[in-house]
Write an enzyme that holds these catalytic residues in place. Structure first.
Site, PDB file in Angstrom:
ATOM      1  CG  ASP A 175       2.921   4.505  -3.810  1.00 31.44           C
ATOM      2  OD1 ASP A 175       2.900   5.570  -3.342  1.00 31.44           O
ATOM      3  OD2 ASP A 175       2.142   3.496  -3.647  1.00 31.44           O
ATOM      4  CG  HIS A 204      -4.049   0.841  -8.324  1.00 31.77           C
ATOM      5  ND1 HIS A 204      -5.545   0.570  -8.115  1.00 31.77           N
ATOM      6  CD2 HIS A 204      -3.606   1.479  -7.558  1.00 31.77           C
ATOM      7  CE1 HIS A 204      -5.827   1.323  -7.014  1.00 31.77           C
ATOM      8  NE2 HIS A 204      -4.560   2.206  -6.581  1.00 31.77           N
ATOM      9  CG  HIS A 245      -2.120   0.863   1.346  1.00 30.12           C
ATOM     10  ND1 HIS A 245      -2.425   1.481   0.334  1.00 30.12           N
ATOM     11  CD2 HIS A 245      -3.092   0.862   2.298  1.00 30.12           C
ATOM     12  CE1 HIS A 245      -3.436   2.273   0.728  1.00 30.12           C
ATOM     13  NE2 HIS A 245      -3.883   1.953   1.787  1.00 30.12           N
TER      14      HIS A 245
HETATM   15  N1  CMC Z   1       5.183  -6.557 -10.344  1.00 31.91           N
HETATM   16  C1  CMC Z   1       4.839  -7.962 -11.000  1.00 31.91           C
HETATM   17  N2  CMC Z   1       4.074  -8.379 -11.108  1.00 31.91           N
HETATM   18  C2  CMC Z   1       2.706  -7.853 -10.716  1.00 31.91           C
HETATM   19  C3  CMC Z   1       2.804  -6.503  -9.893  1.00 31.91           C
HETATM   20  C4  CMC Z   1       4.106  -5.953  -9.792  1.00 31.91           C
HETATM   21  N3  CMC Z   1       4.116  -4.737  -9.194  1.00 31.91           N
HETATM   22  N4  CMC Z   1       1.573  -6.440  -9.498  1.00 31.91           N
HETATM   23  C5  CMC Z   1       0.780  -7.569  -9.925  1.00 31.91           C
HETATM   24  N5  CMC Z   1       1.531  -8.131 -10.596  1.00 31.91           N
HETATM   25  C6  CMC Z   1       1.186  -9.645 -11.091  1.00 31.91           C
HETATM   26  C7  CMC Z   1       0.812 -10.499 -10.118  1.00 31.91           C
HETATM   27  O1  CMC Z   1       1.807 -11.402  -9.694  1.00 31.91           O
HETATM   28  C8  CMC Z   1      -0.370 -11.342 -10.980  1.00 31.91           C
HETATM   29  O2  CMC Z   1       0.264 -12.048 -11.798  1.00 31.91           O
HETATM   30  P1  CMC Z   1      -0.295 -13.632 -12.076  1.00 31.91           P
HETATM   31  O3  CMC Z   1      -1.744 -13.335 -12.735  1.00 31.91           O
HETATM   32  O4  CMC Z   1       0.703 -14.153 -13.139  1.00 31.91           O
HETATM   33  O5  CMC Z   1      -0.440 -14.190 -10.526  1.00 31.91           O
HETATM   34  C9  CMC Z   1      -1.289 -10.092 -11.704  1.00 31.91           C
HETATM   35  O6  CMC Z   1      -0.026  -9.111 -11.849  1.00 31.91           O
HETATM   36  C10 CMC Z   1      -2.293  -9.616 -10.854  1.00 31.91           C
HETATM   37  O7  CMC Z   1      -1.888  -9.192  -9.638  1.00 31.91           O
HETATM   38  P2  CMC Z   1      -2.624  -9.271  -8.239  1.00 31.91           P
HETATM   39  O8  CMC Z   1      -1.561  -9.517  -7.176  1.00 31.91           O
HETATM   40  O9  CMC Z   1      -3.643 -10.273  -8.287  1.00 31.91           O
HETATM   41  O10 CMC Z   1      -3.246  -7.912  -7.978  1.00 31.91           O
HETATM   42  P3  CMC Z   1      -3.842  -7.167  -6.860  1.00 31.91           P
HETATM   43  O11 CMC Z   1      -4.934  -6.236  -7.260  1.00 31.91           O
HETATM   44  O12 CMC Z   1      -4.236  -8.127  -5.841  1.00 31.91           O
HETATM   45  O13 CMC Z   1      -2.577  -6.267  -6.298  1.00 31.91           O
HETATM   46  C11 CMC Z   1      -1.077  -4.553  -5.901  1.00 31.91           C
HETATM   47  C12 CMC Z   1      -2.367  -4.851  -6.259  1.00 31.91           C
HETATM   48  C13 CMC Z   1      -1.114  -3.090  -6.087  1.00 31.91           C
HETATM   49  C14 CMC Z   1      -1.006  -4.972  -4.362  1.00 31.91           C
HETATM   50  C15 CMC Z   1      -0.057  -5.115  -6.731  1.00 31.91           C
HETATM   51  O14 CMC Z   1       0.004  -4.730  -8.041  1.00 31.91           O
HETATM   52  C16 CMC Z   1       1.382  -4.975  -6.103  1.00 31.91           C
HETATM   53  O15 CMC Z   1       1.797  -5.759  -5.273  1.00 31.91           O
HETATM   54  N6  CMC Z   1       2.107  -3.794  -6.830  1.00 31.91           N
HETATM   55  C17 CMC Z   1       3.462  -3.541  -6.206  1.00 31.91           C
HETATM   56  C18 CMC Z   1       3.183  -2.791  -4.810  1.00 31.91           C
HETATM   57  C19 CMC Z   1       2.684  -1.291  -5.252  1.00 31.91           C
HETATM   58  O16 CMC Z   1       3.181  -0.709  -5.978  1.00 31.91           O
HETATM   59  N7  CMC Z   1       1.712  -0.914  -4.473  1.00 31.91           N
HETATM   60  C20 CMC Z   1       1.111   0.543  -4.494  1.00 31.91           C
HETATM   61  C21 CMC Z   1      -0.326   0.481  -4.981  1.00 31.91           C
HETATM   62  S1  CMC Z   1      -0.785   2.222  -5.362  1.00 31.91           S
HETATM   63  C22 CMC Z   1      -0.867   3.073  -4.205  1.00 31.91           C
HETATM   64  C23 CMC Z   1      -1.558   2.366  -2.766  1.00 31.91           C
HETATM   65  O17 CMC Z   1      -2.623   2.036  -2.940  1.00 31.91           O
HETATM   66  O18 CMC Z   1      -0.971   2.696  -1.756  1.00 31.91           O
END
Ligand code: CMC
Length: 435
Positions: free
Chosen positions: A363, A307, A268
């Site tokens: 971010d 996201h 987050h």
């Molecule tokens: N790098 C590599 N792969 C990713 C990333 C990433 N940053 N984000 C998602 N994926 C992949 C994930 O592994 C999954 O792949 P697969 O379908 O093969 O398993 C697919 O994309 C879908 O991702 P998810 O984890 O199911 O998506 P989510 O909606 O549960 O998670 C998230 C959203 C923001 C937690 C995630 O994208 C992430 O961990 N990003 C990196 C951390 C980040 O930048 N966070 C800040 C978010 S924006 C500001 C805020 O809210 O604070």
């Protein structure tokens, strides 16, 4: 049969039910009537990370993740960032409309005159180790304010609520600045009422021996824009926590502390700090392809990318890039920007990121600007928490006044033993119940 309804046939007994559709949703409680018999509890939905569950009705923030749209109270984020001060946007989020001149003057005056912390709060801060993480200090100190303002627990009283909202919006920059001064072993600087919200924050952070601290107008404006962009983001993880804690009628100080704790997580708000660490680890542009391969192999995430809601360019990231250019005109270019730009270019052309619709989020570039403004990475999430306090409070107020809201209490699908008899300790085999 109504056209705005869902017809459901339960294949277990061939019964058909009609469930009304309102505003694109069905009510989960309407599923409870779907039963196989009198002792059946009724159907539930299972949605462990709220992937497709609306937990409230809200009129504060609108996001269209496919189109990359973000609006506060109907106003596009781009227009607010260009034309408003942060406190003007805070007023909008908290009250529903942009203020008139006199409303804004009164609001700014109120916030300006509540920035001081009770002197005992400084003693409280002294208890933290010299190397305590600022976010841990921030969370604990906001929670501690609950003991300074015990009347805050009267959350159903609109006047008391309004007073705590002013206190929190006013005091979070002071707490944030004091966590920084503590970690540097510097004396705390009292607020200066002649300065704007962000100028005063910069004054409390960085004033040394000078009579009055004067921030560079462009840098103060950049921080103001960053605050506007971070002020609210509908039902994100920390806002959901704010609503959940608030739904138990806990006071707003401990509720904001809980929300800030959620924000501190690396998935987050903690992501901005992680982005800087990642750019440091990558080091040079030549190392980017190898790092991307590591991400694709699942060894790490590309921090600042992806996201839950945006499946398009995060509109905040676009404004942040524009703001970064203005900041660098004053501070000189940050070498990490080149790596970030190249990382973004390569990622956006890569099938892995295209297929998953992963774009830079807020971010990805914010940390680079924060660093250029003079902040250390440990402060980045605190910088996110200051403006997001406004969003948390707007959502909290909406929740408290919503007649449909009750204490948040999800159901579960129980997967453990149904019942078993007690085993004396000498007869137990030591096999664990679950991993
Ligand atoms: N790098 C590599 N792969 C990713 C990333 C990433 N940053 N984000 C998602 N994926 C992949 C994930 O592994 C999954 O792949 P697969 O379908 O093969 O398993 C697919 O994309 C879908 O991702 P998810 O984890 O199911 O998506 P989510 O909606 O549960 O998670 C998230 C959203 C923001 C937690 C995630 O994208 C992430 O961990 N990003 C990196 C951390 C980040 O930048 N966070 C800040 C978010 S924006 C500001 C805020 O809210 O604070």
């Amino acid at each position: 049969m109504s056209t705005d309804a869902l017809s459901i046939t339960d294949k277990r007994n061939d019964r058909t039910y009609e469930v009304p559709i309102q505003k694109g949703a069905i009510r989960a409680m309407d599923l409870r009537k779907i039963k196989t018999g009198a002792d059946d509890f009724g159907l539930m939905t299972y949605d462990p990370a709220f992937l497709n569950t609306a937990s409230c009705q809200s009129s504060i923030t609108f996001i269209d993740g496919d189109k990359g749209i973000l609006r506060y109270r109907g106003y596009p984020i781009e227009q607010l960032a260009e034309n408003c001060s942060f406190l003007e946007v805070a007023y909008l989020l908290l009250n529903g409309d942009l203020p008139t001149t006199s409303q804004l003057d009164e609001w700014v005056d109120s916030v300006t005159h509540h920035t001081m912390l009770h002197e005992t709060t400084k003693t409280f801060l002294e208890g933290f180790r010299y190397d305590a993480h600022p976010m841990g200090m921030f969370i604990s100190t906001v929670a501690a304010l609950s003991t300074v303002y015990p009347e805050a627990r009267n959350v159903l009283d609109p006047e008391i609520r309004a007073k705590q909202i002013v206190r929190l919006v006013s005091k979070v920059p002071t707490i944030a600045a004091y966590t920084y001064r503590h970690s540097r072993g510097l004396p705390y600087i009292y607020p200066d009422n002649s300065l704007t919200y962000t100028e005063n924050f910069m004054n409390m952070l960085w004033r040394m021996m000078e009579h009055q601290y004067r921030s560079h107008p462009m840098l103060a404006r950049a921080l103001d824009i960053l605050f506007i962009l971070h002020a609210d983001h509908e039902q994100n993880c920390s806002t959901n926590v704010m609503r959940a804690i608030g739904s138990a009628q806990a006071d707003p100080f401990v509720s904001v502390a809980g929300a800030a704790a959620a924000l501190s997580g690396p998935l987050h708000g903690g992501a901005n700090e992680e982005v800087l660490r990642m750019l440091d680890e990558i080091g040079t542009q030549a190392n980017i392809p190898a790092y991307i391969e590591k991400v694709k192999a699942g060894h790490c995430k590309l921090m600042g990318f992806g996201h839950r809601v945006y499946k398009n360019y995060d509109p905040r990231a676009r404004i942040i890039k524009w703001t970064a250019d203005r900041v660098f005109e004053v501070t000189g270019r940050n070498s990490k920007l080149e790596i970030a730009l190249e990382l973004e270019r390569i990622a956006l052309e890569d099938e892995y990121f295209i297929k998953r619709r992963l774009y830079p989020n807020v971010d990805f570039y914010s940390g680079i600007i924060y660093q250029a403004l003079g902040f250390r990475p440990e402060m980045f999430t605190v910088l996110f928490a200051i403006p997001r306090t406004v969003g948390w409070l707007a959502q909290w107020q909406e929740m408290i006044t919503d007649p449909e809201q009750k204490i948040a209490r999800p159901r579960q699908i129980y997967t453990g033993h149904m019942q078993r008899d007690f085993v004396p300790i000498e007869q137990r085999t030591g096999v664990s119940v679950s991993a």
